[in-house]
Design an enzyme around this catalytic site. Structure first.
Site, PDB file in Angstrom:
ATOM      1  N   SER A 118       0.842  -1.189   0.000  1.00 48.97           N
ATOM      2  CA  SER A 118       0.000   0.000   0.000  1.00 48.97           C
ATOM      3  C   SER A 118       0.875   1.234   0.000  1.00 48.97           C
ATOM      4  O   SER A 118       2.035   1.201   0.425  1.00 48.97           O
ATOM      5  CB  SER A 118      -0.893   0.019   1.227  1.00 48.97           C
ATOM      6  OG  SER A 118      -0.094   0.357   2.341  1.00 48.97           O
ATOM      7  N   LYS A 119       0.271   2.318  -0.469  1.00 44.82           N
ATOM      8  CA  LYS A 119       1.052   3.543  -0.597  1.00 44.82           C
ATOM      9  C   LYS A 119       1.456   4.104   0.757  1.00 44.82           C
ATOM     10  O   LYS A 119       2.270   5.009   0.847  1.00 44.82           O
ATOM     11  CB  LYS A 119       0.294   4.575  -1.431  1.00 44.82           C
ATOM     12  CG  LYS A 119      -1.011   5.025  -0.844  1.00 44.82           C
ATOM     13  CD  LYS A 119      -1.686   5.994  -1.807  1.00 44.82           C
ATOM     14  CE  LYS A 119      -3.106   6.289  -1.330  1.00 44.82           C
ATOM     15  NZ  LYS A 119      -3.914   6.959  -2.313  1.00 44.82           N
ATOM     16  N   ARG A 120       0.874   3.573   1.817  1.00 41.13           N
ATOM     17  CA  ARG A 120       1.273   4.024   3.151  1.00 41.13           C
ATOM     18  C   ARG A 120       2.706   3.601   3.466  1.00 41.13           C
ATOM     19  O   ARG A 120       3.383   4.223   4.250  1.00 41.13           O
ATOM     20  CB  ARG A 120       0.357   3.437   4.216  1.00 41.13           C
ATOM     21  CG  ARG A 120      -1.044   3.906   4.065  1.00 41.13           C
ATOM     22  CD  ARG A 120      -1.789   3.773   5.365  1.00 41.13           C
ATOM     23  NE  ARG A 120      -2.616   4.949   5.509  1.00 41.13           N
ATOM     24  CZ  ARG A 120      -3.156   5.343   6.636  1.00 41.13           C
ATOM     25  NH1 ARG A 120      -2.963   4.671   7.737  1.00 41.13           N
ATOM     26  NH2 ARG A 120      -3.905   6.411   6.682  1.00 41.13           N
ATOM     27  N   ARG A 127       7.806  11.194   4.278  1.00 41.99           N
ATOM     28  CA  ARG A 127       8.046  10.042   5.174  1.00 41.99           C
ATOM     29  C   ARG A 127       9.505  10.010   5.628  1.00 41.99           C
ATOM     30  O   ARG A 127       9.792   9.794   6.805  1.00 41.99           O
ATOM     31  CB  ARG A 127       7.714   8.727   4.460  1.00 41.99           C
ATOM     32  CG  ARG A 127       6.296   8.238   4.742  1.00 41.99           C
ATOM     33  CD  ARG A 127       6.145   6.757   4.419  1.00 41.99           C
ATOM     34  NE  ARG A 127       6.447   6.472   3.034  1.00 41.99           N
ATOM     35  CZ  ARG A 127       5.543   6.461   2.061  1.00 41.99           C
ATOM     36  NH1 ARG A 127       4.281   6.694   2.338  1.00 41.99           N
ATOM     37  NH2 ARG A 127       5.886   6.201   0.823  1.00 41.99           N
TER      38      ARG A 127
END
Ligand code: GLU
Length: 503
Positions: free
Chosen positions: A252-254, A468
């Site tokens: 997932s892009k997380r 991030r």
């Protein structure tokens, strides 16, 4: 039999590496059998589908090197290849199911459905449609239809027994009918659901093998039943394992950049990306790590796909890309590919306005372009200290930014700006406190083009990756802190009108 496979993306966001992975296996399977590979756009969800997303998917798959034989842009004999242009097929087929008694009109309102769901949940049952409209008298149905009552069409499902679906990789999968819902086939807006459109199109487009992600296994009984109702032969099913993050969670892009465009913009070679995706659950008979698409097609054997969730690891992909750069490209190819990446027309078209207003000689250009060319921009502790925010406030700000940037549907300057403002407001900060944070994590320097422009030019995945990394450099948020923060974030979401609501 001519093998025909397809990739059927829904144009509702950035082109996902998972789409390229499934497309690659469909492509390799079709080509290995001298067959055709079709691209069909599944845009029946009108609220979420966008023309930009469709274009981005086509661009990304084409960049990757997966050319389709038939599709919305190249045509073909069994089109149109965009579901929004195929309404009459779905209407006619849905009507034939109703006429044969395999489907029924359902007039339940959303309040009724919510109440049904709540009751079932309270009784610890799996929520599903209880069939209350399935046995309405024909005269009652006609009256309600004549009154123009809002309705959907649902399929009938056997009440007892099990459904056995055959999957090429998994063998027989048994699912009790009691777990299969009376699926809506036609929505109140007159558009089909995925299930109806997908089955009708796979049949009309002569698809012989449906190779897709394992998340669609629960849909297979419904599809099989639809094929049975229509009296059609079902394509062979083959559900591939889902790509995973290194911690085994679903990709997932997380946690990982998931957009194909991220890999293009970071300067990966499409050959290397395809090569890496080809190693997801599959390997060359001689276990060689580096291979071309052509070599993969020659050696491909779908029955050798292993079902353990393949890990998509950015470091491994980067290493493989390095192998391609070092060992495979000729000098001439290297030069032209590098130029194409660094100085493409598209790149300069977007970057030029920012240069023009700033430089007097070309030798000043790289200073401004560097943040766009760099793979990542390390942010020093000192630079973070100079922001003058408390450590915790800084980390919270970065975490809020990550969450908001994950939720932006259209990556525009306007929305990015609105989200940054929202973050400032909800944390009780001023925009002038937050902007330098964004600026420093995106540029890694003191002098660069504006943070908004950088974010736009970097695109969503590269921007998120930098925020991030910035959060990590700032010391991150502890597990406990994250729970607390998530709570206040959710509260803030509820109390302040989000950008989306406002639009
Ligand atoms: N539109 C579906 C998707 O977005 C296609 C699933 C399938 O291949 O049947 O993945």
């Amino acid at each position: 039999m001519t093998v025909r496979t397809r990739i059927a993306p829904s144009p509702t966001g950035d082109p996902h590496v998972g789409t390229a992975y499934i497309a690659l296996f469909n492509y390799a399977f079709a080509k290995q059998h001298g067959g055709q590979f079709v691209l069909r756009i599944e845009d029946t969800d009108q609220k979420r589908s966008t023309a930009e997303s469709e274009q981005a998917i086509l661009d990304a798959l084409r960049w990757a090197g997966l050319e389709w034989d038939e599709g919305p842009d190249v045509g073909g004999g069994l089109g149109p290849y965009r579901q929004s242009e195929r309404r009459e097929h779905y209407e006619a087929h849905c009507q034939s199911l109703v006429d044969a008694g395999h489907a029924f009109h359902c007039f339940c309102t959303s309040e009724e459905l919510d109440a049904m769901r709540a009751e079932q949940m309270a009784a610890k049952q799996t929520p599903r449609y209880d069939g209350r409209c399935a046995h309405l008298a024909a005269s009652e149905v006609s009256t309600r239809l004549a009154e123009g009552r809002e309705h959907v069409v649902r399929m009938r499902v056997p009440e007892e027994g099990d459904c056995v679906v055959h999957d090429r990789l998994r063998g027989d999968i048994q699912i009790p009918w009691a777990q299969v819902d009376m699926q809506v086939l036609m929505k109140a807006d007159g558009l089909p659901t995925y299930h109806l459109a997908n089955v009708v199109d796979d049949h009309l487009m002569g698809i012989t093998h449906v190779i897709r992600g394992e998340e669609w296994i629960p849909s297979a009984p419904k599809h099989q039943l639809l094929y049975h109702y229509f009296g059609w032969e079902m394509p062979e099913l083959c559900h591939l394992p889902l790509l995973r993050n290194p911690d085994q969670s679903k990709l997932s892009k997380r946690k990982n950049p998931t957009s194909i465009l991220f890999y293009r913009d970071q300067g990966f070679l499409p050959e290397a990306l395809l090569n890496y995706l080809g190693r997801m659950g599959w390997s060359m008979p001689d276990e060689r790590e580096q291979f071309s698409l052509k070599e993969m097609i020659e050696a491909f054997n779908i029955d050798r796909v292993s079902l353990g969730g393949p890990i998509f690891d950015l470091e491994k992909l980067t290493w493989l890309n390095g192998q391609w750069l070092k060992n495979t490209l000729t000098d001439e190819e290297y030069r032209s590919r590098l130029m194409e990446w660094m100085c493409s027309e598209a790149f300069f078209e977007s970057a030029l306005p920012h240069l023009k207003s700033r430089i007097d000689v070309f030798s000043e250009a790289s200073q401004w372009l560097n943040p766009l060319w760099l793979k990542d921009v390390p942010v020093s502790e000192e630079a973070l200290d100079q922001l003058g925010l408390e450590k915790e406030v800084l980390a919270n700000t970065l975490q809020y930014l990550i969450w908001r940037f994950e939720s932006i549907s259209t990556w525009s300057r306007e929305l990015i700006e609105a989200e940054i403002r929202w973050v400032a407001d909800s944390l009780g900060l001023k925009l002038k406190d937050v902007m330098p944070v964004v600026f420093i994590v995106l540029s890694g320097t003191r002098q660069a083009i504006s943070a908004f422009d950088l974010a736009v030019l970097l695109g969503p995945d590269r921007t998120r990756a930098r925020v991030r990394a910035g959060l990590e450099a700032a010391g991150g948020v502890s597990k406990k802190g994250l729970k607390r923060l998530e709570k206040s974030y959710q509260e803030a979401l509820q109390s302040i009108d989000t950008v989306k609501d406002a639009n």
